[in-house]
Write an enzyme that holds these catalytic residues in place. Sequence first.
Site, PDB file in Angstrom:
ATOM      1  N   ASN A 103       1.477   6.428  83.987  1.00 59.41           N
ATOM      2  CA  ASN A 103       2.122   7.311  84.957  1.00 59.41           C
ATOM      3  C   ASN A 103       2.093   8.700  84.339  1.00 59.41           C
ATOM      4  OD1 ASN A 103       3.761   8.765  86.647  1.00 59.41           O
ATOM      5  ND2 ASN A 103       5.658   7.654  86.148  1.00 59.41           N
ATOM      6  N   LYS A 139       2.960  11.467  85.596  1.00 58.72           N
ATOM      7  CA  LYS A 139       4.025  12.390  86.038  1.00 58.72           C
ATOM      8  C   LYS A 139       3.387  13.751  86.355  1.00 58.72           C
ATOM      9  CE  LYS A 139       7.164   9.545  83.425  1.00 58.72           C
ATOM     10  NZ  LYS A 139       8.391   9.396  82.632  1.00 58.72           N
ATOM     11  N   HIS A 172      10.435   5.424  91.392  1.00 59.86           N
ATOM     12  CA  HIS A 172      10.601   5.709  89.952  1.00 59.86           C
ATOM     13  C   HIS A 172      11.988   6.337  89.749  1.00 59.86           C
ATOM     14  CE1 HIS A 172      10.088   7.552  86.017  1.00 59.86           C
ATOM     15  NE2 HIS A 172       9.094   6.705  85.827  1.00 59.86           N
ATOM     16  N   GLU A 221      12.890   8.805  88.169  1.00 59.24           N
ATOM     17  CA  GLU A 221      12.907  10.275  88.332  1.00 59.24           C
ATOM     18  C   GLU A 221      12.942  10.661  89.808  1.00 59.24           C
ATOM     19  OE1 GLU A 221       9.488  10.936  85.829  1.00 59.24           O
ATOM     20  OE2 GLU A 221      10.664  10.245  84.118  1.00 59.24           O
ATOM     21  N   GLU A 268      12.178  -0.459  84.257  1.00 59.69           N
ATOM     22  CA  GLU A 268      12.225   0.702  83.371  1.00 59.69           C
ATOM     23  C   GLU A 268      13.675   1.102  83.125  1.00 59.69           C
ATOM     24  OE1 GLU A 268       8.243   3.035  83.581  1.00 59.69           O
ATOM     25  OE2 GLU A 268       9.608   3.857  85.048  1.00 59.69           O
ATOM     26  N   GLY A 298      10.953   8.179  77.980  1.00 61.86           N
ATOM     27  CA  GLY A 298      10.683   9.462  77.337  1.00 61.86           C
ATOM     28  C   GLY A 298      11.614   9.773  76.176  1.00 61.86           C
ATOM     29  N   SER A 334       8.957   4.196  76.837  1.00 59.36           N
ATOM     30  CA  SER A 334       8.475   4.410  75.463  1.00 59.36           C
ATOM     31  C   SER A 334       7.530   3.314  74.973  1.00 59.36           C
ATOM     32  CB  SER A 334       9.660   4.596  74.504  1.00 59.36           C
ATOM     33  OG  SER A 334      10.435   5.719  74.891  1.00 59.36           O
TER      34      SER A 334
HETATM   35  O1  LIG Z   1       8.728   6.620  83.058  1.00 59.29           O
HETATM   36  C1  LIG Z   1       7.878   5.990  82.438  1.00 59.29           C
HETATM   37  C2  LIG Z   1       6.708   5.422  83.125  1.00 59.29           C
HETATM   38  O2  LIG Z   1       6.893   5.440  84.494  1.00 59.29           O
HETATM   39  C3  LIG Z   1       7.998   5.786  80.976  1.00 59.29           C
HETATM   40  O3  LIG Z   1       7.745   6.990  80.343  1.00 59.29           O
HETATM   41  P1  LIG Z   1       7.543   6.990  78.733  1.00 59.29           P
HETATM   42  O4  LIG Z   1       6.463   5.968  78.448  1.00 59.29           O
HETATM   43  O5  LIG Z   1       7.091   8.394  78.437  1.00 59.29           O
HETATM   44  O6  LIG Z   1       8.851   6.624  78.149  1.00 59.29           O
END
Ligand SMILES: O=C(CO)COP(=O)(O)O
Length: 253
Positions: A9, A11, A95, A97, A167, A173, A213
């Site tokens: 992803n 982003k 997601h 976010e 997640e 992150g 992560s």
């Molecule tokens: O939100 C994520 C994937 O959708 C996870 O992000 P990270 O792998 O950067 O922690």
Amino acid sequence: MRKPIIAGNWKMYKTFSEAKEFVEEVKGLAPDASKVDSVICAPALFLQQLQASVEGSTLQIGAQTMHEEKEGAFTGEISPAQLADLGIPYVIIGHSERRQYFNETDASVNKKVHAAFEFGLTPIMCVGETLEQRESGSTGSIVENQVAEGLKGLTEEQASKTVIAYEPIWAIGTGKTATAEDANEVCGIIRKKVAALYNDETAQQIRIQYGGSVKPANIEELLGMEHIDGALVGGASLETESFVKLLEAGLHA
Ligand SMILES: O=C(CO)COP(=O)(O)O
């Protein structure tokens, strides 16, 4: 046997030039599609050209979100019909976010999941708890509720084709990964919930990813767990070398 699905992803990272260069480099290195599903979920702006560029390869392109309506006066949005017309196979829905910054709710997630199936797209539906919810011991009930609301009204066949990404928000992150055991426990709770909502067969078919992560150093342990069928990866999907390692780990899952 469930086929592993490793999805990056991106982003809101990468320019188009960077994205194209990445895909050109990785597309010949992605594993056999009968063994692993290898997906990059790219910014909407790049989808058409990246989709054309992966044609004939085993790398697949996904979207990061979409609107639930086929068309309409929704300035700035993209529709399931538009994604389907480009031949995009996957779309991430809900997601954390999107839930946090763009007001998506279990109800809108459910509408989008239905819309994805209506247009032949496979939804990667995200669920997960906040740190506060984990610390208060409500992870299981939060995630079960998100799964039940998100899948509401789907047929058994649609539910079995949905990809669920677990997640935990506190692991995204942050460099903090859930331990493989903790991640597996919650993915097991999700599978049990699907069995309760549908039946054992559907629960055995549905693919559940872990996200938060994930990196080359921890993916093998995660994928070795009974209920973890893949990974949804942010940061470590941005570099070709680490992304290819993640895909290769899918082969040994
Ligand atoms: O939100 C994520 C994937 O959708 C996870 O992000 P990270 O792998 O950067 O922690």
